[in-house]
Design a protein around this motif. Structure first.
Motif, short mmCIF file in Angstrom:
data_model
loop_
_atom_site.label_atom_id
_atom_site.label_comp_id
_atom_site.label_asym_id
_atom_site.label_seq_id
_atom_site.Cartn_x
_atom_site.Cartn_y
_atom_site.Cartn_z
N MET A 44 61.43 58.64 9.82
CA MET A 44 62.83 58.57 10.26
C MET A 44 63.04 59.25 11.60
SD MET A 44 65.87 57.46 9.74
CE MET A 44 66.15 57.00 8.01
N THR A 45 62.49 60.44 11.79
CA THR A 45 62.70 61.14 13.05
C THR A 45 62.02 60.41 14.21
OG1 THR A 45 60.86 62.61 12.44
CG2 THR A 45 63.09 63.44 12.09
N SER A 46 60.85 59.85 13.98
CA SER A 46 60.20 59.09 15.04
C SER A 46 61.01 57.86 15.40
CB SER A 46 58.78 58.68 14.62
OG SER A 46 58.80 57.75 13.56
N TRP A 47 61.62 57.21 14.41
CA TRP A 47 62.47 56.04 14.64
C TRP A 47 63.62 56.39 15.59
CZ3 TRP A 47 65.13 53.06 10.01
CH2 TRP A 47 65.66 51.84 10.48
N TYR A 48 64.28 57.50 15.31
CA TYR A 48 65.38 57.94 16.18
C TYR A 48 64.88 58.22 17.59
CZ TYR A 48 69.34 58.40 12.97
OH TYR A 48 70.40 58.14 12.13
N LEU A 49 63.76 58.89 17.72
CA LEU A 49 63.27 59.25 19.04
C LEU A 49 62.77 58.03 19.81
CD1 LEU A 49 61.42 62.62 18.35
CD2 LEU A 49 63.74 62.26 19.18
N PHE A 50 62.20 57.06 19.11
CA PHE A 50 61.80 55.83 19.77
C PHE A 50 63.00 55.11 20.37
CE2 PHE A 50 57.65 55.60 17.39
CZ PHE A 50 56.84 55.35 18.49
N GLU A 51 64.12 55.11 19.66
CA GLU A 51 65.27 54.30 20.07
C GLU A 51 66.25 55.05 20.97
OE1 GLU A 51 67.08 52.61 16.61
OE2 GLU A 51 65.52 51.07 16.43
N ASN A 52 66.11 56.35 21.09
CA ASN A 52 67.05 57.15 21.88
C ASN A 52 66.27 57.89 22.97
OD1 ASN A 52 68.89 59.10 22.84
ND2 ASN A 52 69.95 59.18 20.87
N GLN A 53 66.19 57.29 24.14
CA GLN A 53 65.38 57.86 25.21
C GLN A 53 65.87 59.24 25.66
OE1 GLN A 53 64.71 55.30 28.57
NE2 GLN A 53 63.82 56.92 29.82
N PRO A 54 67.17 59.46 25.88
CA PRO A 54 67.61 60.81 26.27
C PRO A 54 67.25 61.86 25.22
CG PRO A 54 69.34 59.19 26.70
CD PRO A 54 68.29 58.49 25.91
N LEU A 55 67.39 61.51 23.95
CA LEU A 55 67.04 62.46 22.89
C LEU A 55 65.55 62.73 22.91
CD1 LEU A 55 68.35 64.03 20.51
CD2 LEU A 55 67.64 62.14 19.03
N ARG A 56 64.76 61.66 23.09
CA ARG A 56 63.30 61.81 23.14
C ARG A 56 62.89 62.70 24.32
NH1 ARG A 56 62.19 56.86 23.44
NH2 ARG A 56 61.62 56.60 25.63
N GLU A 57 63.50 62.49 25.47
CA GLU A 57 63.18 63.30 26.64
C GLU A 57 63.56 64.75 26.43
OE1 GLU A 57 65.21 61.26 29.76
OE2 GLU A 57 63.65 59.72 29.99
N PHE B 159 63.70 66.24 23.53
CA PHE B 159 62.74 66.76 22.55
C PHE B 159 61.44 67.17 23.26
CE2 PHE B 159 59.14 66.12 19.67
CZ PHE B 159 59.52 66.88 18.58
N LEU B 160 60.91 66.32 24.11
CA LEU B 160 59.64 66.60 24.78
C LEU B 160 59.76 67.75 25.77
CD1 LEU B 160 58.32 62.97 25.35
CD2 LEU B 160 57.46 64.65 23.71
N ALA B 161 60.92 67.90 26.38
CA ALA B 161 61.12 68.98 27.35
C ALA B 161 61.49 70.30 26.70
CB ALA B 161 62.21 68.58 28.35
N GLY B 162 61.89 70.26 25.45
CA GLY B 162 62.41 71.45 24.78
C GLY B 162 61.33 72.38 24.28
N PHE C 246 53.49 66.92 15.28
CA PHE C 246 53.02 65.53 15.29
C PHE C 246 53.78 64.69 16.32
CE2 PHE C 246 53.42 61.15 13.75
CZ PHE C 246 52.09 60.78 13.74
N LEU C 247 55.11 64.78 16.30
CA LEU C 247 55.91 63.95 17.20
C LEU C 247 55.72 64.35 18.66
CD1 LEU C 247 59.26 63.57 15.21
CD2 LEU C 247 57.35 61.97 15.37
N GLU C 248 55.55 65.63 18.92
CA GLU C 248 55.33 66.07 20.28
C GLU C 248 54.07 65.42 20.86
OE1 GLU C 248 55.69 70.27 22.58
OE2 GLU C 248 54.28 70.23 20.90
#
Length: 400
Positions: free
Chosen positions: A240-253, A255-258, A360-362
């Motif tokens: 579920m969390t990967s699904w959200y991050l795949f579809e929401n680029q600002p949120l994914r960015e 996450f990766l920068a945080g 894992f997601l990072e």
């Protein structure tokens, strides 16, 4: 209830876009004759009550001769507290950071390296394999073939959460499968671990069980309890969390920068909206006020509606349907809300699940060419009172 049609939220149109909302609306309801709790204050009172006992997963049908050898999930009161203190030795934040981080990173690297070699995979399969290995290390299930262990644990856990049709033959066949797969799991995975730990104890759960004089039956029950809580739910959480991050680029960015704290805040916000378990069940052996004009008598059963509690504005503030990583800090809250339960039976493995998913997601989203080829198919499992996600196909630039 929140008015989902009034766009008053300054950062969101306040429309419910939870991915599991349609299937949850169709399936998440209280059991017959059970009180449905949707008010945060009452939910906390029920879950934290010293008179509340487990009422789900058949807890009221089980009677263990020795509480010491009963799974912690099915115990209450001092017996539960005593056993939970032992459990925290393996699941505390200190244990996670000092010991389990290394295991999580090692298995994440191995699984993602295999994924990059293939160039494609299913996120739920990779997530389940990771969860099996991490929980297996915590338990001490390290003496059997890796691929075989994952397959056998999958068989026994899937059988344990399957529901038989209302026929004698269907119930017999399901019970047979449960016993058969449990026997295979014991013979190939649990028994070798017990033998090895008797000869050479380690800092893991099976060594602790042996030290406390657990029988083989009690040990396998504990392994399956940990398995259901730590493997099946983490599989859905990762997907579920990967699904959200795949579809929401600002949120994914973000996450990766945080940093670690910011990444956990994002994951907990997604989990707030999409809790793996939709409800919890308790029986309270004292009067409960607030659900009716008169106090409800002792002995009544309550279903705690986690999904609706987690979007209640009294609990989470404005914009309940927005993913707001700053929400918890603004409210001076941990950010878990009711996603991991509350009170004495709150999930003891929350730190493991959160950091396992975070690590894992990072790494997943740093893979060149990573993309989601097919969104997961959502189904509902009445046995676990929650959604399941399957066929989440992902791909990346294949290593030459």
């Amino acid at each position: 209830m929140t008015d989902t049609n009034t766009p008053t939220c300054p950062m969101h149109d306040n429309i419910d876009r939870r991915k599991s909302a349609p299937i949850a609306y169709a399936n998440n309801r209280p059991d017959e004759g059970v009180h449905w709790v949707k008010i945060p204050a009452i939910a906390r009172k029920v879950l934290r009550s010293k008179s509340a006992v487990q009422a789900g997963a058949g807890a009221d049908l089980l009677n263990y001769k020795s509480p010491e050898q009963a799974p912690v999930f099915f115990l209450d009161g001092e017996e539960h507290a005593k056993k939970r203190r032992k459990t925290l030795k393996f699941l505390s934040p200190k244990a996670v950071s000092e010991k389990h981080f290394t295991v999580m990173r090692r298995f994440t690297d191995a699984l993602l390296e295999e994924f990059k070699q293939e160039g494609k995979g299913k996120i739920e399969d990779i997530g389940f394999r990771l969860a099996v290995e991490v929980v297996g290390e915590i338990l001490g299930l390290t003496e059997s073939n890796q691929e075989g262990k994952i397959r056998r644990i999958g068989w026994v856990l899937n059988a344990s959460i399957s529901k038989a049709r209302n026929t004698l033959l269907s119930r017999f066949w399901l019970n047979f499968r449960r016993v058969f797969f449990t026997g295979i799991f014991f013979f190939f995975d649990v028994r070798p671990a017990i033998k090895a730990r008797k000869a050479n104890p380690k800092d893991d759960a099976i060594s602790s069980f042996i030290e406390d004089g657990y029988s083989n039956v009690a040990i396998i029950i504990e392994c399956l309890t940990y398995g259901s809580a730590g493997m099946l739910t983490t599989r859905e959480f990762i997907t579920m969390t990967s699904w959200y991050l795949f579809e929401n680029q600002p949120l994914r960015e973000r996450f990766l920068a945080g940093n670690e704290k910011e990444q956990l805040a994002i994951l907990m916000e997604i989990l707030r909206l999409e809790p793996i378990a939709a409800k919890l069940m308790r029986r309270v052996d004292e009067e409960v006020e607030g659900l009716s004009e008169q106090p409800l008598p002792a002995g009544e059963k309550y279903d705690i509606d986690i999904r609706n509690l987690n979007i209640h504005e009294d609990l989470v503030g404005e914009c309940p349907f927005a993913i707001d990583p700053d929400r918890a800090q603004r409210q001076n809250d941990s950010g878990k809300y009711f996603s991991f339960g509350d009170g004495p039976h709150g999930c003891p493995g929350s730190q493991v699940a959160l950091h396992e998913t975070r690590i894992f997601l990072e790494q997943l989203f740093k893979i060149p060419g990573i993309k989601l080829d097919s969104a997961p198919i959502i189904t509902w499992n009445d046995m676990v009172h929650g959604y399941e996600l399957r066929e989440a196909l992902i791909s990346c630039d294949k290593l030459s």
